[in-house]
Design a protein around this motif. Structure first.
Motif, PDB file in Angstrom:
ATOM      1  N   LEU A  57       0.828  -1.122  -0.066  1.00 49.16           N
ATOM      2  CA  LEU A  57       0.010   0.104  -0.128  1.00 49.16           C
ATOM      3  C   LEU A  57       0.707   1.350  -0.153  1.00 49.16           C
ATOM      4  N   GLY A  58       2.250   1.193   0.180  1.00 46.13           N
ATOM      5  CA  GLY A  58       3.144   2.249   0.344  1.00 46.13           C
ATOM      6  C   GLY A  58       3.610   2.466   1.696  1.00 46.13           C
ATOM      7  N   SER A  59       4.263   3.648   1.848  1.00 42.74           N
ATOM      8  CA  SER A  59       4.768   4.198   3.120  1.00 42.74           C
ATOM      9  C   SER A  59       3.806   5.295   3.506  1.00 42.74           C
ATOM     10  N   ILE A  60       3.352   4.965   4.529  1.00 40.18           N
ATOM     11  CA  ILE A  60       2.283   5.837   5.047  1.00 40.18           C
ATOM     12  C   ILE A  60       2.493   6.481   6.610  1.00 40.18           C
ATOM     13  N   LYS A  61       2.383   7.811   6.532  1.00 42.98           N
ATOM     14  CA  LYS A  61       2.543   8.625   7.928  1.00 42.98           C
ATOM     15  C   LYS A  61       1.407   8.212   8.642  1.00 42.98           C
ATOM     16  N   LEU A  62       1.364   7.547  10.005  1.00 43.20           N
ATOM     17  CA  LEU A  62       0.381   7.328  10.528  1.00 43.20           C
ATOM     18  C   LEU A  62       0.331   8.647  11.468  1.00 43.20           C
TER      19      LEU A  62
END
Length: 80
Positions: A57-62
């Protein structure tokens, strides 16, 4: 961290960064319309074998986190 709360009825409660991160990842399920999402780090440790397909899904900033986290959607492979 784990602890016991309550006098009459005792429950075990958990808190900490791991639960916070898990909650944030779970919240991504609705955004991506996926049943199961996990971090790439966890998936690499699980050794899922051929029973599941992992879709990046990609690199996500939570929310509340400084670094981005690589997330994967996990889907069971159905045998016809």
């Amino acid at each position: 961290m784990a602890g016991e709360v309550g006098i009459i009825k005792r429950d075990i409660t958990y808190s900490g960064d791991v639960l916070n991160t898990t909650s944030r990842i779970q919240g991504m399920c609705k955004l991506f319309n996926e049943e199961v999402i996990a971090s790439a780090d966890l998936v690499s440790e699980l050794r899922l074998g051929e029973d599941f397909m992992a879709q990046t899904l990609g690199s996500i900033k939570l929310r509340g986190k400084e670094k981005e986290m690589a997330l994967l959607a996990l889907k069971p492979l159905r045998l016809a």
